[in-house]
Design a protein around this motif. Structure first.
Motif, PDB file in Angstrom:
ATOM      1  N   TYR A  77      23.693  16.592  24.343  1.00 19.75           N
ATOM      2  CA  TYR A  77      23.148  16.708  22.644  1.00 19.75           C
ATOM      3  C   TYR A  77      24.491  16.931  21.977  1.00 19.75           C
ATOM      4  O   TYR A  77      24.516  16.869  20.650  1.00 19.75           O
ATOM      5  CB  TYR A  77      22.569  18.098  22.801  1.00 19.75           C
ATOM      6  N   THR A  96      18.168  21.956  10.454  1.00 24.04           N
ATOM      7  CA  THR A  96      17.331  20.994  11.172  1.00 24.04           C
ATOM      8  C   THR A  96      17.643  21.533  12.713  1.00 24.04           C
ATOM      9  O   THR A  96      16.488  21.677  13.442  1.00 24.04           O
ATOM     10  CB  THR A  96      17.786  19.672  11.013  1.00 24.04           C
ATOM     11  N   VAL A 100      14.430  22.844  14.578  1.00 26.82           N
ATOM     12  CA  VAL A 100      13.831  22.368  15.944  1.00 26.82           C
ATOM     13  C   VAL A 100      13.860  23.403  17.287  1.00 26.82           C
ATOM     14  O   VAL A 100      12.994  23.538  17.829  1.00 26.82           O
ATOM     15  CB  VAL A 100      14.982  21.390  16.288  1.00 26.82           C
ATOM     16  N   SER A 101      14.769  24.265  16.989  1.00 26.70           N
ATOM     17  CA  SER A 101      14.706  25.371  18.175  1.00 26.70           C
ATOM     18  C   SER A 101      13.506  26.284  18.161  1.00 26.70           C
ATOM     19  O   SER A 101      13.094  26.686  19.086  1.00 26.70           O
ATOM     20  CB  SER A 101      16.172  26.183  18.201  1.00 26.70           C
ATOM     21  N   ILE A 103      10.778  25.410  16.912  1.00 26.73           N
ATOM     22  CA  ILE A 103       9.419  24.742  17.557  1.00 26.73           C
ATOM     23  C   ILE A 103       9.505  24.888  18.978  1.00 26.73           C
ATOM     24  O   ILE A 103       8.522  25.079  19.545  1.00 26.73           O
ATOM     25  CB  ILE A 103       9.813  23.152  17.069  1.00 26.73           C
ATOM     26  N   LEU A 123      13.969  21.304  23.342  1.00 31.32           N
ATOM     27  CA  LEU A 123      13.890  21.815  21.728  1.00 31.32           C
ATOM     28  C   LEU A 123      14.612  23.109  21.501  1.00 31.32           C
ATOM     29  O   LEU A 123      15.482  23.120  20.746  1.00 31.32           O
ATOM     30  CB  LEU A 123      12.601  21.875  21.312  1.00 31.32           C
ATOM     31  N   SER A 126      18.418  23.311  21.151  1.00 32.08           N
ATOM     32  CA  SER A 126      18.892  22.427  19.831  1.00 32.08           C
ATOM     33  C   SER A 126      20.175  23.066  19.120  1.00 32.08           C
ATOM     34  O   SER A 126      21.243  22.619  18.874  1.00 32.08           O
ATOM     35  CB  SER A 126      17.729  22.198  18.932  1.00 32.08           C
TER      36      SER A 126
END
Length: 426
Positions: A77, A96, A100-101, A103, A123, A126
């Motif tokens: 990543y 962003t 995402v984290s 989620i 996720l 992230s």
């Protein structure tokens, strides 16, 4: 009234000096708040994930898969995280990564099954993994080059605060409600804290792009080939020294408990000693590194990495283990200087991508060290520690030789300038 005004002015001057000393610019303060708040939420439950997986019926293989994937994703990543921050800018990138984290947290919260944890980690890691090159890039953009070590050092200290406090609170939740309900409550708290952080991240000032034409976008191989000689040598030294760190990493606690006879409480005290020593040395070391040269501080850090497995192998009681873990804490002495050098070696227009490439290459290679450590431990615990120290010694010697070669090269260039008459000594 005059006295009140004088006190107010004195207070303003004091806080201004403190802000200048720690490099507390507006965007960096917002980033520190985000690191602190998001970290406080994640540390409530992140350390208990293996136990959570076990309670949900996961096999030993699945728990091992979680640990392996976490290491692998941390490496993979980093590169796209650097590319995204170069393309989007810091505000959009940080928000962003945070969303995402969130989620990922929600997926694990809503589906209490070990499969949801394995899927969700793609996720919820992230923020931790994608944002690493973005934080370096923001320090490089916000602070002058002679303040980079301090800017990174303050972040390193702030990251440790949740790690010292939140696991205790997470343990209280688990003791009170049970493993699965406790982790789910911690996940809900984590979601709320991360969501609140978005409002702070939105206050990041949108930066102006560096002057000059926008550089051509490079692929991974082009970025790696674009590393200059000091960066390449630092990377190779870092890889060797990180092998020294990872080979005994999983076995240090087992050695302390099974071979020396420490109980869990004493191991906890050893961990506190390590974290405390690391936290105390980061700021002063960063300050002096910015005022002098960073390379000697990096060399000291590599020496501390090398000494830890040897000091651990020689330990026979709690006092000797305390010394060993204090040495392990001192490995942070020059780590902020190493990170600052990476920032300085990077082209400002591609800084995020370059930092991401560095960590992708380093961590992918070093990921095999854990397997090597297990093999050496199975043969003989002493072989594990000696093997780790050998890697550390090789990396330290190579970096020392690098510094000597760079110094000789600089002297040769200076002599050529003098001989050509292009440089005059006043």
């Amino acid at each position: 009234m005059q006295t009140v005004n004088e006190l107010s002015k004195s207070a303003k001057r004091f806080f201004k000096r403190v802000g200048e000393f720690f490099g507390l610019k507006r965007n960096l303060v917002i980033l520190l708040v985000a690191i602190l708040v998001i970290g406080a939420g994640e540390e409530l439950w992140m350390r208990f994930v293996p136990k959570y997986l076990q309670t949900l019926g996961a096999t030993v293989f699945v728990i091992g898969l979680y640990d392996a994937l976490r290491t692998l994703l941390g490496a993979i990543y980093a590169y796209p995280g650097g590319v995204f921050v170069d393309l989007w800018g810091h505000r959009r990138a940080f928000i962003t990564f945070n969303i995402v984290s969130i989620i990922g947290y929600a997926l694990v919260l809503l589906i209490p099954h070990w499969g949801a944890v394995i899927a969700g980690m793609f996720l919820f890691l992230s923020w931790t993994c994608f944002s690493l090159p973005a934080t370096f890039s923001l320090v490089g953009e916000t602070l002058a080059a002679n303040r980079h070590s301090m800017g990174i050092g303050v972040q390193s200290v702030i990251r440790r605060v949740p790690a010292m406090i939140s696991p205790i609170l997470g343990g209280v939740l688990i003791d009170r409600f049970g493993v699965v309900p406790g982790v789910r409550i911690a996940l809900l708290i984590s979601i709320l804290l991360s969501a609140a952080t978005i409002f702070a991240q939105w206050q990041l000032r949108v930066e102006q792009p560096p002057p000059g034409p926008r550089p051509e976008r490079w692929n991974l191989w082009q970025t790696l080939r674009g590393f200059d000689t000091p960066m390449r040598r630092l990377l190779l030294s870092d890889i060797l020294v990180r092998f020294c760190e990872r080979i005994p990493y999983a076995w240090a606690i087992i050695f302390a408990m099974d071979y020396i006879g420490m109980d869990a409480k004493e191991v906890g005290v050893l961990t506190v000693i390590e974290v405390l020593v690391a936290s105390l040395c980061i700021i002063p070391a960063s300050h002096f590194a910015d005022r002098t040269q960073r390379e000697p501080f990096v060399l000291v850090t590599f020496i501390m990495f090398t000494l830890f497995p040897i000091s651990l192998m020689l330990s026979r009681n709690f006092g000797m283990l305390a010394v060993a873990f204090a040495i392990r804490g001192l490995k942070e002495f020059g780590d902020t200087s190493r990170k600052a050098l990476i920032v300085n070696y990077s082209d400002p227009r591609r800084r995020g991508q370059i930092v991401g490439t560095y960590y992708l290459v380093r961590d992918l290679i070093v990921s095999v060290a854990a397997l090597l450590g297990a093999l050496l431990w199975k043969l003989d615990p002493r072989l594990n520690f000696l093997g780790a120290a050998a890697f550390g010694l090789a990396g330290t010697i190579f970096y020392f030789k690098t510094l000597r070669d760079l110094r000789e090269s600089s002297l040769d260039d200076l002599k050529k300038e003098l001989a050509a008459g292009r440089l005059r000594i006043k």
